[in-house]
Design an enzyme around this catalytic site. Structure first.
Site, PDB file in Angstrom:
ATOM      1  N   SER A   1       0.918  -1.075  -0.173  1.00 52.66           N
ATOM      2  CA  SER A   1      -0.085  -0.043   0.210  1.00 52.66           C
ATOM      3  C   SER A   1       0.783   1.116   0.007  1.00 52.66           C
ATOM      4  O   SER A   1       1.896   1.160   0.378  1.00 52.66           O
ATOM      5  CB  SER A   1      -0.804   0.149   1.198  1.00 52.66           C
ATOM      6  OG  SER A   1      -0.031   0.060   2.343  1.00 52.66           O
ATOM      7  N   LYS A   2       0.222   2.383  -0.389  1.00 55.98           N
ATOM      8  CA  LYS A   2       1.115   3.725  -0.600  1.00 55.98           C
ATOM      9  C   LYS A   2       1.394   4.026   0.990  1.00 55.98           C
ATOM     10  O   LYS A   2       2.496   4.772   0.962  1.00 55.98           O
ATOM     11  CB  LYS A   2      -0.382   4.579  -0.940  1.00 55.98           C
ATOM     12  CG  LYS A   2       0.157   5.240  -2.442  1.00 55.98           C
ATOM     13  CD  LYS A   2      -0.714   6.195  -2.708  1.00 55.98           C
ATOM     14  CE  LYS A   2      -0.366   6.564  -4.176  1.00 55.98           C
ATOM     15  NZ  LYS A   2      -1.527   7.230  -4.955  1.00 55.98           N
ATOM     16  N   ARG A   3       0.580   3.634   1.879  1.00 52.63           N
ATOM     17  CA  ARG A   3       1.016   3.989   3.306  1.00 52.63           C
ATOM     18  C   ARG A   3       2.417   3.674   3.689  1.00 52.63           C
ATOM     19  O   ARG A   3       3.239   4.419   4.436  1.00 52.63           O
ATOM     20  CB  ARG A   3       0.162   3.701   4.261  1.00 52.63           C
ATOM     21  CG  ARG A   3      -0.853   4.820   4.667  1.00 52.63           C
ATOM     22  CD  ARG A   3      -2.027   4.357   5.596  1.00 52.63           C
ATOM     23  NE  ARG A   3      -2.971   3.397   5.121  1.00 52.63           N
ATOM     24  CZ  ARG A   3      -2.852   2.156   5.609  1.00 52.63           C
ATOM     25  NH1 ARG A   3      -2.090   1.847   6.517  1.00 52.63           N
ATOM     26  NH2 ARG A   3      -3.614   1.304   4.945  1.00 52.63           N
TER      27      ARG A   3
ATOM     28  N   GLY B   1       4.807   2.660   1.408  1.00 54.52           N
ATOM     29  CA  GLY B   1       6.119   2.970   0.454  1.00 54.52           C
ATOM     30  C   GLY B   1       5.528   3.362  -0.741  1.00 54.52           C
ATOM     31  O   GLY B   1       4.272   3.543  -0.895  1.00 54.52           O
TER      32      GLY B   1
END
Ligand code: GLU
Length: 484
Positions: A254-256, A258
């Site tokens: 997920s974006k959170r 990396g």
């Protein structure tokens, strides 16, 4: 159908290319090349709410960057075009009509409020939300009339109430889904566009796709697709669902935690060959210890049957290592061209091609990716040393240090130009005159110029900085860091 392998990468252009999409595109590409088949790029843009301007261009650019090309696509065209779903609406309409006629699909007039209310009640009863089939048996002639009168509607597929839908997946083997858990999926939306499910199946069939290779997140959709193939009486392609990509803690990538967009990795200065190599090994095991594979090696080694079921952890340290390997294999010319924008970004003067090349050679052994050059910006700019490393400070206060550095200043100042050769010559002379050799001779000079005990090749750094800066730096160190 001929025996030619035909695969497709079918992204919905949402503005950036997810690293998982790159893997899907890559596996399709490798599988097509390996089997001397055809690689298709189809743009799935039927979700009008998610359209982003420039997304298709960005996607094409990113694929080109990665070295993934297509035989049939929006750009190249091909015998089964158009390859953009929004240009194929009449085709979908015809197929919807076919399903309606055969009774495999039906009109549904439930409003958004009605569906919300239905869902609320199901939740209140502790049931999983699911369309309750309220228009399943609605008389067809009445439904037609309402449609003709201009009432809003969708078309849904009639999923069998009982039994199960099975299929074989190349990666997961036999897969079965209970039909009563499947929704009567919307096939044609209120805006006249088909849903992904219908358009995807119709196009895979019409485009002669033999293998559907895509991410695991599409696995729950597959029974609906299998049913559609049956409703139409079409032969099914083979399915291969690729394992999820995971963060180090095994949660879904997920974006959170990396970067997930290929564009982020391009910006940070990863090389296409490295990212491709790395992504290829996420979920596929070549069955040997080797880790570095060129695109040709990958094509040679790739086997769909060797794709793993288990999720693949995205290990950024490994990617960094791999990128460093590729970087260090580069010839000076391409290396310099690759690093130039990163030097520029770090505020360095890149106007002199010779200096630029030296800077590239100096940092290459010590970086893994383009943006890492920033760590050497102060040094390459010739900022006055700022020494904090304990071991470095200690070296500056050893008994021989001051003598060595003073003599260095004397000798270097006397020169017109300080080249790597004259630098080595000076050091030889100092060795003789001061009677100091080895680390006691070299380390103080390295520390004075680079502020640390390890770093880029010293003669190269001196060559980049030039005599004046080097002398000023060593003087500065003598005045501010040495005891005597
Ligand atoms: N349009 C889908 C996506 O965005 C394609 C899934 C598939 O390959 O069937 O990933």
């Amino acid at each position: 159908m001929s025996n030619t392998v035909r695969v497709r990468f079918a992204p919905s252009p949402t503005g950036y290319v997810h690293i998982g999409s790159l893997r899907t595109a890559l596996y399709n590409y490798l599988f097509a090349r390996k089997n001397k088949g055809v690689n298709i790029l189809r743009i799935e843009d039927t979700d009008r709410n998610r359209l982003v301007e420039g997304a298709v261009e960005n996607l094409l650019r990113t694929m080109e960057w990665a070295g993934i090309d297509f035989d049939e696509s929006v750009e190249k065209g091909g015998p089964f075009g158009p390859y953009r779903q929004s240009e194929r609406l009449d085709i979908y309409k015809k197929h919807i009509d076919l399903l309606l006629e055969k009774g495999h699909a039906y009109y549904c007039f439930a409003t958004a409020e009605e569906l919300d209310e239905m869902r609320r009640q199901q939740e209140a009863r502790g049931e999983a939300p699911k369309y309750d089939g309220r228009y399943r048996d609605y008389p067809r002639d009445q439904a037609r009339r309402r449609v003709e009168q201009g009432e809003a509607y969708v078309v849904r597929m009639r999923v069998p109430d009982s039994g199960e839908t099975r299929f074989r997946d190349v990666v997961r083997g036999e897969v079965a889904f209970q039909n009563d858990l499947l929704d009567d999926q919307v096939l044609l939306k209120g805006d006249g566009f088909p849903t992904y499910h219908l358009a995807n199946v119709v196009d895979d069939h019409l485009m002669g796709v033999t293998h559907v290779i895509r991410g695991e997140e599409w696995l729950p959709s597959t029974p609906k697709h299998v049913l559609l193939y049956r409703f139409f009486g079409w032969e099914m392609p083979r399915f291969a669902h690729l394992p999820l990509l995971l963060n180090a803690d095994r949660s879904k990538l997920s974006k959170r935690q990396g970067d997930v967009a290929v564009e982020d990795y391009i910006k940070k200065g990863y090389l296409p060959q490295a990212l491709v190599n790395f992504v290829a090994l996420l979920g596929w095991n070549p069955g040997e210890d080797r880790e570095l594979f060129s695109m040709d090696d990958l094509t040679e080694a790739f086997r769909l049957e060797k794709v793993n079921k288990a999720g693949a952890v995205f290990d950024v340290d490994k990617l960094n290592w791999m990128n460093g390997q590729y970087l260090r294999e580069m010839d000076t010319g391409p290396l310099t061209a690759f690093l130039k924008p990163f030097f520029e970004q770090a505020g360095l003067d890149v106007s002199d091609p010779q200096v630029l090349e030296k800077m590239a050679r100096a940092v290459a052994p010590r970086i893994n990716k383009g943006e890492d050059v920033a760590a050497f910006a102060d040094l390459l700019r010739g900022e006055m040393p700022d020494i904090t490393e304990a071991e470095a400070l200690e070296i500056l206060n050893l008994p021989d240090t001051t003598g060595v550095l003073q003599r260095f200043v004397q000798k270097a100042s006397a020169l017109g130009h300080l080249s790597p050769e004259s630098f080595k010559q000076i050091m030889k002379e100092i060795q003789k005159e001061e009677g100091v050799k080895g680390p006691a001779l070299w380390k103080p000079v390295r520390v004075a110029i680079t502020s640390g005990t390890s770093g880029p090749d010293l003669p190269l750094v001196i060559d980049i900085l030039g005599r004046e800066k080097v002398v000023a730096m060593v003087r500065h160190v003598l005045e501010n860091y040495c005891n005597s």
